[in-house]
Design a protein around this motif. Structure first.
Motif, mmCIF file in Angstrom:
data_model
loop_
_atom_site.group_PDB
_atom_site.id
_atom_site.type_symbol
_atom_site.label_atom_id
_atom_site.label_comp_id
_atom_site.label_asym_id
_atom_site.label_seq_id
_atom_site.Cartn_x
_atom_site.Cartn_y
_atom_site.Cartn_z
ATOM 1 N N GLU A 72 0.729 -0.559 0.284
ATOM 2 C CA GLU A 72 0.126 0.162 -0.205
ATOM 3 C C GLU A 72 0.776 1.168 -0.296
ATOM 4 O OE1 GLU A 72 -2.502 -3.005 1.404
ATOM 5 O OE2 GLU A 72 -0.303 -2.618 1.724
ATOM 6 N N ALA A 73 1.882 1.009 1.006
ATOM 7 C CA ALA A 73 2.802 2.347 0.997
ATOM 8 C C ALA A 73 3.658 2.298 -0.284
ATOM 9 C CB ALA A 73 3.996 1.980 1.763
ATOM 10 N N LEU A 74 4.267 1.472 -1.110
ATOM 11 C CA LEU A 74 3.911 1.690 -2.741
ATOM 12 C C LEU A 74 3.530 2.322 -4.346
ATOM 13 C CD1 LEU A 74 6.990 -1.729 -2.204
ATOM 14 C CD2 LEU A 74 7.709 0.828 -2.996
ATOM 15 N N THR A 75 2.998 2.323 -3.470
ATOM 16 C CA THR A 75 1.727 2.531 -4.894
ATOM 17 C C THR A 75 1.453 3.599 -4.682
ATOM 18 O OG1 THR A 75 0.539 -0.009 -4.739
ATOM 19 C CG2 THR A 75 -1.105 1.552 -5.133
ATOM 20 N N ALA A 76 1.468 4.129 -2.925
ATOM 21 C CA ALA A 76 1.048 5.197 -2.760
ATOM 22 C C ALA A 76 1.695 6.391 -3.162
ATOM 23 C CB ALA A 76 -0.251 5.804 -1.567
ATOM 24 N N MET A 77 3.077 6.047 -2.592
ATOM 25 C CA MET A 77 4.513 6.635 -2.748
ATOM 26 C C MET A 77 5.344 7.022 -3.204
ATOM 27 S SD MET A 77 5.653 7.230 1.086
ATOM 28 C CE MET A 77 5.508 5.954 2.039
ATOM 29 N N ASP A 78 4.592 5.586 -4.196
ATOM 30 C CA ASP A 78 6.758 5.272 -5.566
ATOM 31 C C ASP A 78 5.384 5.212 -6.532
ATOM 32 O OD1 ASP A 78 8.959 4.640 -5.570
ATOM 33 O OD2 ASP A 78 8.493 2.567 -6.689
ATOM 34 N N ARG A 79 4.787 4.643 -6.194
ATOM 35 C CA ARG A 79 4.135 4.304 -7.929
ATOM 36 C C ARG A 79 2.958 5.824 -8.562
ATOM 37 N NH1 ARG A 79 2.600 -2.168 -6.522
ATOM 38 N NH2 ARG A 79 5.229 -2.567 -6.841
ATOM 39 N N ILE A 80 2.522 5.883 -7.711
ATOM 40 C CA ILE A 80 1.910 7.177 -7.930
ATOM 41 C C ILE A 80 2.408 9.108 -8.208
ATOM 42 C CG2 ILE A 80 -0.576 8.475 -8.012
ATOM 43 C CD1 ILE A 80 -1.510 5.584 -6.891
ATOM 44 N N ALA A 81 2.956 8.713 -9.188
ATOM 45 C CA ALA A 81 4.049 10.390 -8.655
ATOM 46 C C ALA A 81 3.367 11.266 -8.457
ATOM 47 C CB ALA A 81 4.836 10.404 -9.833
ATOM 48 N N ALA A 82 2.290 11.923 -8.379
ATOM 49 C CA ALA A 82 1.227 12.907 -8.839
ATOM 50 C C ALA A 82 1.034 12.923 -7.114
ATOM 51 C CB ALA A 82 -0.004 12.885 -8.929
ATOM 52 N N HIS A 83 1.096 11.858 -6.296
ATOM 53 C CA HIS A 83 1.091 12.018 -4.231
ATOM 54 C C HIS A 83 2.139 12.509 -3.810
ATOM 55 C CE1 HIS A 83 -2.082 8.537 -3.652
ATOM 56 N NE2 HIS A 83 -2.527 9.413 -4.817
ATOM 57 N N THR A 84 3.450 12.232 -4.317
ATOM 58 C CA THR A 84 4.632 13.137 -4.255
ATOM 59 C C THR A 84 4.653 13.982 -4.608
ATOM 60 O OG1 THR A 84 5.468 10.349 -3.711
ATOM 61 C CG2 THR A 84 7.094 12.361 -4.273
ATOM 62 N N ASP A 85 4.519 14.629 -5.555
ATOM 63 C CA ASP A 85 4.898 15.439 -6.400
ATOM 64 C C ASP A 85 3.585 16.702 -6.146
ATOM 65 O OD1 ASP A 85 6.678 14.478 -7.765
ATOM 66 O OD2 ASP A 85 5.485 14.228 -9.768
ATOM 67 N N ARG A 86 2.921 16.996 -6.077
ATOM 68 C CA ARG A 86 1.508 17.532 -5.894
ATOM 69 C C ARG A 86 1.133 17.369 -5.038
ATOM 70 N NH1 ARG A 86 -2.798 17.355 -10.015
ATOM 71 N NH2 ARG A 86 -2.907 20.129 -8.572
ATOM 72 N N MET A 87 1.271 16.666 -3.572
ATOM 73 C CA MET A 87 0.644 16.692 -2.373
ATOM 74 C C MET A 87 1.587 16.916 -0.904
ATOM 75 S SD MET A 87 -1.972 13.454 -2.677
ATOM 76 C CE MET A 87 -2.391 13.058 -1.228
#
Length: 799
Positions: A470-485
């Motif tokens: 779940e953490a890998l999905t949210a923080m690594d695979r979905i780049a927009a989460h890290t780039d925009r949030m």
């Protein structure tokens, strides 16, 4: 006679050689360990003044040659009149009005920065109230608690050259948030002036209620609010009840308003003893004496959420005692609090003391970001560029790695700076984080409590395969989460949401209350302010009463903050104003002011009630669920269930005997719930489904706004269940057959199996489309070949 003269002589010598103040204050605690560098420096000053070992006079001044209280607590030693040191007797040496002669002898940098510090100017709080009462200053931040201005020399800004350059660019980008000077807010209006201009009542509100906490004043004397003034606001311990528990026989232990013990609390090197307990650092409770209103970040960090209720009952059936005039329920504390981290363990000297230049609101004053220590799954903290997550832009920061700091400013070394052979981490704005160090691919944080924490950055957790799927999905695979949030958009799992601030200011019947700001402006030569004498001398017209519509804590909505990142959002200053005139007549009732030509509105105006992007300081290792954002309309800013549950709030609600069609039968009745003319939507609904903004979202920074149409469209995954279940299990032959077979086989489809089925279905569907598309394309090409390119065999024969 000769014996008498010798007795007098040796008495005088003894008076000078020892600390004569202890004749009365015998047993008082040492302000610091006598062997510490600080105390040794104080003793040297005392020796130069002619009174070796009398450390009291170096901070307090006074007359050490007298044992009479009135004489001892007056004047100062002659040496100090011509040299650094107290110029009079100072009962509170930390007072900002005189601390250049006390604390400032060693800590010149922090003392020079104190008046422009946001914790003193209260600029953000002032602007928020002015906006809520009708946008009196627009987006500019012209007002503070005192007249202040930036130094003429930009090199007076505390910090590295990199930091200074960074802040200069930021000030040009957001000039309304970084004013060059500010003036004191207007005086509290008279009842007559409010009759002519009701918006002036905001200055009654500010002076009586909001401006008690600035560090140049002593504040309110209520449980949980006792504190010192100036440097002592943070560096001297006060308990919630303000009782002295040390050994000075002259201090009344039953009187409130006193320090807990006579000692300085600061870094891990400054040990404070209370009874048989020794501690170091500034306790969180010291910070919460002020940080319990507005954003409520101090009490939230401790897991305290306000409640209107009195339970659970205590000893003898007594209600829960009020703290900061409120009662609380206990929520999950911030994970950093659970780890034993104090506020100063994250926040830098500049965050706390200021950098000597004015910042209009919190985002301008705070230099740290979560990624400064934790990094991202793709980069270690030292691999990130400066400005990452502090962009004040809608695009993530790119650039060369920031590296680490190998040098630290001399003034910071007066505090606690641990050795860092591989370097100290850097803040997003380029200052060394002096309590951290790089150690291989780990980060060591040296806490003020004396404890050392070893932190594994996210990239190392990923490399060592310690992140959950779940953490890998949210923080690594979905780049927009890290780039925009912001990190805390997911990891702050609750936030205090106080909806609807109903403010009544009553000027009738000669009502008056203290003007705390005026009291703090009344300074005597001892550095004492009016609050330290008698607040009755500072009464102004009006009495403020506040209440609210409702409180929530779960699933805060989302918006874009001033840094350009998606952030949790809570009610800011949602003012619904009622003002009663001096004759008892209502001037305005339940007024939400409108501000024209702002926040997406035209001449008709935007509601001045504010939803404020915030870091709630309720971080948890466990994040909020995906569904809490992607399937909840509240997250998008639409309100709970799109706001349709609340009835029309613009009309009065009458509950009495009435006919079936709503006609009230008695002529004598009371309105149960008065209407609020401009409140056409619920308090938590700040954008509609078409993208029309319904109230203010952030009033300090240019980029603060509701989520735009594109972002809300990507966020919205509501109704996904129906996309399958409207035809399952009966609407499709194949699916219906599988459902019936699973029932006969006794297979229970629980949540884990349901997710597995969806995963397989999506993959099979994707592969089917890819493979089908490939073969379909090949078939089309074959047909084109057959129709247009392949010749008749007869045409290929030799003639």
């Amino acid at each position: 006679m000769r014996a008498l003269l010798l007795l007098v002589f040796w008495s005088v010598v003894g008076l000078y050689a020892a600390n004569s103040c202890l004749k009365c204050h015998n047993g008082i605690e040492e302000i610091r360990d006598p062997h510490s560098k600080m105390m040794q420096a104080i003793y040297k000053v005392a020796q130069k003044a002619g009174y070796p070992m009398n450390d009291c006079i170096v901070c307090h001044g006074g007359n050490p040659n007298s044992v009479l209280k009135e004489r001892a607590h007056s004047g100062t030693v002659g040496y100090f009149l011509d040299h650094e040191g107290p110029k009079a007797f100072y009962p509170a040496p930390g007072s900002p009005w005189i601390n250049e002669h006390t604390c400032g002898m060693c800590h010149q940098e922090q003392v020079s920065a104190q008046m422009n510090n946001l914790m003193n100017t209260e600029s953000g709080k002032i602007h928020g109230a002015e906006w809520g009462f009708g946008g009196l200053s627009g987006y500019d931040h012209p007002h503070a608690t005192y007249d202040v201005k930036n130094p003429d020399d930009p090199h007076k800004r505390l910090g590295t050259e990199t930091y200074r350059a960074y802040m200069a660019k930021l000030a040009k980008l957001e000039p309304q948030g970084f004013p060059k000077k500010q003036t004191e807010i207007p005086p509290a209006p008279t009842a007559e002036e409010v009759e002519d201009n009701v918006s002036l009542s905001v200055y009654t509100y500010l002076r009586q209620e909001c401006l008690r906490c600035h560090t140049a004043g002593k504040g309110r004397s209520r449980r949980g609010d006792y504190r010192g003034i100036g440097c002592a606001s943070c560096h001297i311990p006060y308990s919630n009840d303000g009782h002295y528990e040390g050994n000075d026989p002259t201090i009344d232990r039953n009187a409130s308003g006193h320090l807990l013990v006579h000692a300085i609390q600061s870094t891990r090197d400054a040990k404070v003893r209370v009874h048989d307990v020794e501690y170091s650092g500034v306790p969180v409770e010291t910070c919460t004496t002020c940080h319990n209103r507005g954003k409520r970040i101090g009490v939230s960090y401790q897991g305290l959420m306000e409640t209107e209720y009195q339970g659970p009952w205590g000893d003898g059936g007594q209600p829960q005692p009020k703290l900061h005039t409120k009662r609380y329920m206990h929520m999950q504390e911030d994970v950093h609090y659970q780890k034993g981290m104090l506020c100063q363990d994250c926040h830098t000297s500049n965050d706390l003391h200021g950098d000597a230049f004015i910042a209009g609101a919190n985002l301008g004053a705070v230099e740290i970001e979560c990624q400064d220590c934790h990094g991202t799954t793709k980069k270690y903290p030292w691999e990130l560029p400066l400005g990452y997550s502090d962009e004040f832009d809608t695009k993530p920061k790119t650039g060369k790695p920031r590296g680490v700091a190998t040098t630290v400013a001399e003034y910071l070394k007066k505090g606690s700076v641990e050795p860092a052979p591989e370097g100290h981490l850097l803040s997003a704005r380029g200052n060394p984080l002096v309590h951290t160090e790089k150690k291989g691919n780990r980060v060591v944080v040296h806490l003020a409590s004396g404890k050392d924490l070893t932190l594994t950055p996210l990239k190392a957790l990923k490399e060592e395969k310690k992140l959950s799927p779940e953490a890998l999905t949210a923080m690594d695979r979905i780049a927009a989460h890290t780039d925009r949030m912001e990190c805390y958009t997911c990891h702050a799992t609750w936030a205090p949401q106080c909806y609807g601030c109903h403010v009544k200011i009553d000027y009738s019947g000669g009502k008056q209350n203290p003007d705390y700001l005026a009291a703090s402006h009344d300074i005597d030569l001892h550095g004492a302010t009016g609050e330290m004498r008698d607040l009755k001398h500072y009464l102004v017209d009006g009495k403020v009463t506040e209440t609210r519509s409702y409180l929530r804590w779960e699933n805060p909505p989302l918006s874009r903050n001033g840094e350009g990142r998606i952030s949790p959002t809570i009610p800011g200053c949602q003012v619904n104003l009622t003002v009663i005139g001096k004759d008892g007549q209502t001037i305005v009732e339940n007024l939400i002011p409108k501000i024209p030509n702002v926040e997406g509105a035209g001449e008709e105006g935007q509601n001045a009630i504010v939803m404020a992007p915030v870091h709630p300081h309720t971080v948890s290792k466990r994040s909020r669920s995906c569904e809490s954002c992607h399937t909840d309309p509240k997250a998008a800013g639409y309100g709970v269930d799109h706001g349709w549950l609340r009835a029309d709030q613009t009309r009065d609600t009458v509950i009495d005997l009435m006919t079936a069609d709503g006609k009230v039968l008695p002529h004598r009745y009371k309105v149960q719930i008065p209407g609020i003319a401009h409140l056409k939507n619920d308090w938590d609904r700040f954008v509609d489904e078409n993208g029309t903004q319904l109230q203010t979202v952030g009033n300090h920074w240019k980029l603060s706004a509701p989520l735009d149409n594109e972002t809300r469209a990507k966020l919205d995954r509501s109704g996904v269940c129906l996309s399958c279940h409207k035809t399952i299990p009966e609407g499709d032959l194949a699916v219906s057959a599988m459902v019936h077979m699973s029932r006969y086989a006794g297979i229970e489809v629980d949540n884990a199996m349901h997710r597995d089925i969806l995963n397989k279905t999506v993959r099979i569907g994707a592969w089917a489309q890819v493979v089908g598309g490939f073969f379909g394309g090949m078939f089309v090409l074959y047909l084109l070949y057959v129709v247009f390119l392949r010749r008749d065999p007869k045409e290929r024969r030799w003639k």
